[in-house]
Design a protein around this motif. Structure first.
Motif, short mmCIF file in Angstrom:
data_model
loop_
_atom_site.label_atom_id
_atom_site.label_comp_id
_atom_site.label_asym_id
_atom_site.label_seq_id
_atom_site.Cartn_x
_atom_site.Cartn_y
_atom_site.Cartn_z
N PHE A 1 -1.05 2.36 8.36
CA PHE A 1 -2.22 1.22 8.82
C PHE A 1 -3.48 1.70 8.13
O PHE A 1 -4.17 0.46 7.52
CB PHE A 1 -2.39 1.23 10.29
CG PHE A 1 -3.03 -0.28 10.73
CD1 PHE A 1 -2.36 -1.47 10.64
CD2 PHE A 1 -4.50 -0.03 11.44
CE1 PHE A 1 -2.88 -2.49 10.94
CE2 PHE A 1 -4.83 -1.51 11.89
CZ PHE A 1 -4.23 -2.62 11.64
N ILE A 2 -3.79 2.84 7.89
CA ILE A 2 -5.08 3.27 7.28
C ILE A 2 -4.86 3.17 5.71
O ILE A 2 -5.72 2.65 5.15
CB ILE A 2 -5.55 4.61 7.78
CG1 ILE A 2 -6.07 4.83 9.22
CG2 ILE A 2 -6.51 5.08 6.67
CD1 ILE A 2 -6.10 6.40 9.79
N ALA A 3 -3.79 3.53 5.10
CA ALA A 3 -3.42 3.24 3.89
C ALA A 3 -3.58 1.72 3.51
O ALA A 3 -4.12 1.34 2.41
CB ALA A 3 -2.08 3.75 3.60
N ALA B 1 0.78 -1.12 0.03
CA ALA B 1 0.08 0.16 0.20
C ALA B 1 0.80 1.21 0.21
O ALA B 1 1.96 1.12 0.15
CB ALA B 1 -0.96 0.10 1.26
N THR B 2 0.36 2.38 -0.55
CA THR B 2 0.92 3.68 -0.61
C THR B 2 0.38 4.23 0.61
O THR B 2 -0.77 4.96 0.71
CB THR B 2 1.12 4.42 -1.77
OG1 THR B 2 1.60 3.26 -2.76
CG2 THR B 2 1.75 5.56 -1.69
N SER B 3 1.30 4.97 1.64
CA SER B 3 1.09 5.78 2.72
C SER B 3 0.73 7.22 2.35
O SER B 3 1.02 7.70 0.98
CB SER B 3 1.83 5.54 3.94
OG SER B 3 1.38 6.26 5.02
N LEU C 1 -6.60 -2.62 0.72
CA LEU C 1 -7.35 -3.68 0.86
C LEU C 1 -8.67 -3.88 0.29
O LEU C 1 -9.11 -4.74 -0.33
CB LEU C 1 -7.38 -4.44 2.21
CG LEU C 1 -6.22 -4.82 2.89
CD1 LEU C 1 -6.30 -5.20 4.36
CD2 LEU C 1 -5.46 -6.21 2.22
N GLN C 2 -9.18 -2.73 0.38
CA GLN C 2 -10.57 -2.41 -0.37
C GLN C 2 -10.60 -1.98 -1.80
O GLN C 2 -11.28 -2.63 -2.70
CB GLN C 2 -11.31 -1.42 0.38
CG GLN C 2 -11.49 -1.72 1.87
CD GLN C 2 -12.66 -0.67 2.52
OE1 GLN C 2 -12.68 0.31 2.39
NE2 GLN C 2 -13.58 -1.30 3.30
N VAL C 3 -9.54 -1.19 -2.16
CA VAL C 3 -9.41 -0.72 -3.56
C VAL C 3 -8.97 -1.96 -4.25
O VAL C 3 -9.67 -1.94 -5.60
CB VAL C 3 -8.30 0.16 -3.62
CG1 VAL C 3 -7.97 0.65 -4.81
CG2 VAL C 3 -8.88 1.52 -2.82
#
Length: 685
Positions: free
Chosen positions: A517-519, A432-434, A524-526
């Motif tokens: 963590f939010i990213a 993921a990219t923060s 995971l949804q995207v």
């Protein structure tokens, strides 16, 4: 009561306490919940009401029994530790599967049948008394071992005669955060302890004045003599190791959890034990890899953020340092002197590699590993070319392998029989990219036939330079076996990529941890992995879960913060909390306080915002992160106007921060958490 019906929370009394910190006046209405549940009747009554409420709610969840049964089956596999060879004997811990606690075993030769030396099953009626740290003497004739009761960090040391199986009369109490190191001649052992705490404050008082002592076998603890302490610096913690030839005692001292140590050596053959400084100041990480005579080999981050290996001749007055293995692209995770080789474990993209160097630093070989995963532990010494290492991955329970360092040949030594088909599961790595553009690695575990979006459990930690490397978890596999996805985010604050990765997620940079963590959750949804996301974390990971729930309550189907640090203004006032200032900052400093107040879970709950369901987990004997953190957080959630979903606390009894928890209690806790998560994420049980 129904799982999604309204809950009548018990009213929690409020205090009028307002404290001034760095010029700010801050209310602390639940300060009274910091009382010890063992001695404070008011707190005990609150705990009882909360426990009853949570138990009644959990009884309404569908499929909890089926989840427990599935987890029990997955937990039922043999677990063996890496053996330690002493005097020709091989010592190791073993749990056959569902035993409450592992037992200590010995083989008198490499292939001899094992015999049980210590079985904690008879130490208490509830299985909550465990074997803690242990160390055989160099001749293999005795074992000093620690008894851990009810999950506490406090230890009591005893000594076992290996041949007779008898426990000697020796007993050493009030030991905590201690290594165990035998004198070369086996006459006794070195250990670390704090002064005996005041009655009633054993599980809450700050831990100060750590010291290293020597206990001579056959004597009372009152005769133990202090080898090293720093009365002028009472916050230091000390650990002792004895060199392989028995001549030197190496003392590592640190003030906090950050890997910054100073080193002292004591010549144990000298007429007077005189400490001599080897490395002055708390500036860098120094980890002993082993020794050959007076030459010590260390893993250090001195001028090497991903660490290198240097040697120091401690017998020389100059004590010059010599580089053995230079700093490189990969993180040096661990190293061990074995025979005439250096066995070095490195992390490349969060997976392990094993390399063999000679003692001058020439690369001699690369050890073939069973797959992509993690080398979890290594054992060996300079007297033999034989080493052992543990290997594990998300779909591979820990295996023990024997290594001949001369030839780099690897032979399986202990491999558990599997109760599941490994081919039916898939382990993948994504990213993921923060918010600031940093790429955050993600590991994913799923069933091979689960190809579309599925309820996903996202786990994280993000602190104290701890790396989340691939490792087997029956709890994770239990979630995946139900059709969910289990994801692990390698966020900043950990040690996966060395010092810079850790620094990027601590103190003033702590918000990066939450952004990462939010990213990960958003990714995971995207990418179509997750239909709904449940977040889970322990200790510093419990803080993580609570903080991101405050910041993005819309993003998560449920939150499971376990044994978390939730009051960031008072963590340093209890037991070992002061060590965490390295990572969190000092609430007494104005600049640190501003950062802490920005994310402290109990200070940032947002009235008028709909929160996801939250099930907090803690334990009454947790003297690492005292349960008051979770008590106050639960009171704050239940009082706030954050919607009608359940916000409950599960309080385990006769358990602590995690270590020593009986197998049955581990299974029961995970079954409760997973049943809660499954219901709210839509995962079919």
């Amino acid at each position: 009561m129904t799982p999604d019906g309204p809950i009548a929370y018990p009213e929690t009394a409020r205090d009028d306490i307002v404290e001034e910190l760095a010029g700010r006046r801050i209310a602390d209405p639940w300060r009274w919940l910091e009382g010890d549940v063992r001695h404070d009747e008011r707190v005990a009554a609150w705990v009882k009401v909360q426990a009853d409420l949570t138990a009644a709610y959990l009884d309404t969840l569908p499929g909890r029994g089926a989840i427990r049964e599935r987890l029990t089956g997955l937990w039922n596999y043999e677990r063996v530790s890496v053996p330690r060879r002493r005097g020709g004997r091989y010592f190791f811990r073993r749990n056959s599967g569902l035993e409450a606690q592992p037992v200590l075993c010995v083989r008198d030769m490499l292939d001899a049948a094992p015999r049980v030396l210590l079985d904690p099953a008879g130490w208490s009626g509830d299985g909550a008394t465990a074997l803690g740290e242990w160390e055989p003497s160099k001749d293999g004739k005795r074992v000093v071992y620690a008894v851990q009761d009810g999950g506490s960090d406090w230890r009591t040391l005893r000594v076992l005669d290996v041949t007779s199986g008898e426990t000697l009369a020796d007993e050493v109490r009030w030991v905590k955060f201690s290594g165990l190191a035998w004198a070369g001649n086996g006459s006794g052992f070195f250990y670390s302890r704090f002064p005996e705490p005041r009655a009633g404050l054993e599980h809450q008082a700050q831990n100060l004045d750590h010291g290293i002592y020597f206990h001579r076998l056959g004597t009372d603890q009152s005769a133990d003599f202090l080898v090293y302490a720093t009365s002028d610096r009472p916050r230091l913690i000390h650990a002792g190791e004895v060199s392989e030839d028995g001549r030197w005692l190496l003392i590592s001292s640190a003030e906090g959890t950050e890997a910054r140590t100073e080193l002292i050596v004591i010549d144990l053959t000298a007429p007077k034990l005189a400490p001599k400084i080897l490395v002055r100041g708390l500036e860098n990480d120094w980890r002993l890899a082993g020794s050959k005579g007076d030459v010590f080999y260390f893993v250090t981050d001195l001028e090497a953020p991903r660490r290198r290996i240097v040697s120091i001749d401690v017998g020389s007055e100059m004590r010059r340092r010599r580089e053995i293995v230079a700093h490189g692209e990969d993180l040096v995770a661990d190293a061990l002197v074995v025979g005439d080789r250096l066995l070095v474990s490195v992390l490349r993209n969060v997976a392990s590699e094993l390399r063999l160097y000679d003692l001058d630093g020439r690369l001699m070989d690369t050890v073939a590993l069973p797959g992509v995963g993690a080398v979890a532990a290594m054992e060996g010494d300079g007297s033999s070319a034989e080493a052992f290492f543990a290997f594990t991955s998300y779909d591979r329970p820990t295996e023990i392998h024997r290594l001949d360092v001369a030839s780099a040949a690897v032979l399986p030594y202990a491999q558990p029989s599997l109760s599941f088909d490994r081919d039916s599961f898939v382990v993948e790595q994504s990213a993921a990219t923060s918010r600031d553009g940093t790429v955050i690695p993600l590991f994913l575990l799923r069933r091979r036939d689960v190809t579309g979006p599925a309820p996903t459990m996202l786990y994280g930690y993000g602190g104290f330079e701890i790396s989340l490397t691939p490792g087997f978890s029956p709890a994770a596999l239990g979630w995946v076996a139900m059709g969910g996805v289990y994801a692990v985010a390698n966020i900043r604050g950990g040690g996966e990529y060395g010092k810079a990765w850790h620094d990027g997620g601590r103190r003033a940079n702590k918000q990066n941890v939450f952004d990462d963590f939010i990213a990960a959750a958003e990714q995971l949804q995207v990418d179509g992995t997750a239909s709904r996301i449940v977040i889970h974390g322990h200790s510093n990971g419990g803080l993580l879960v609570a903080a991101v729930t405050n910041q993005r309550p819309d993003l998560f189907a449920a939150a499971l913060p376990a044994v978390g640090v939730h009051d960031m203004l008072r963590f340093h006032r209890f037991t070992a909390g002061r060590y965490w200032i390295d990572d969190y900052g000092d609430p007494g400093r104005e600049e640190d306080l501003a950062v802490l107040l920005g994310y402290s879970p109990i200070h940032n709950i947002r009235d008028g915002v709909d929160y996801p369901p939250i099930l907090i987990a803690t334990a009454d004997t947790d003297d690492r992160v005292v349960p008051a953190h979770s008590f106050k957080y639960a009171a704050a959630l239940q009082t706030a106007q954050i919607g009608l979903k359940p916000h409950l606390i599960r309080i385990e009894t006769r358990a602590g921060h995690g270590s020593g928890k009986p197998t049955a209690k581990q299974i029961e806790e995970v079954a409760d958490l997973w049943a809660f998560a499954a219901y709210w994420s839509g995962l079919a049980v």
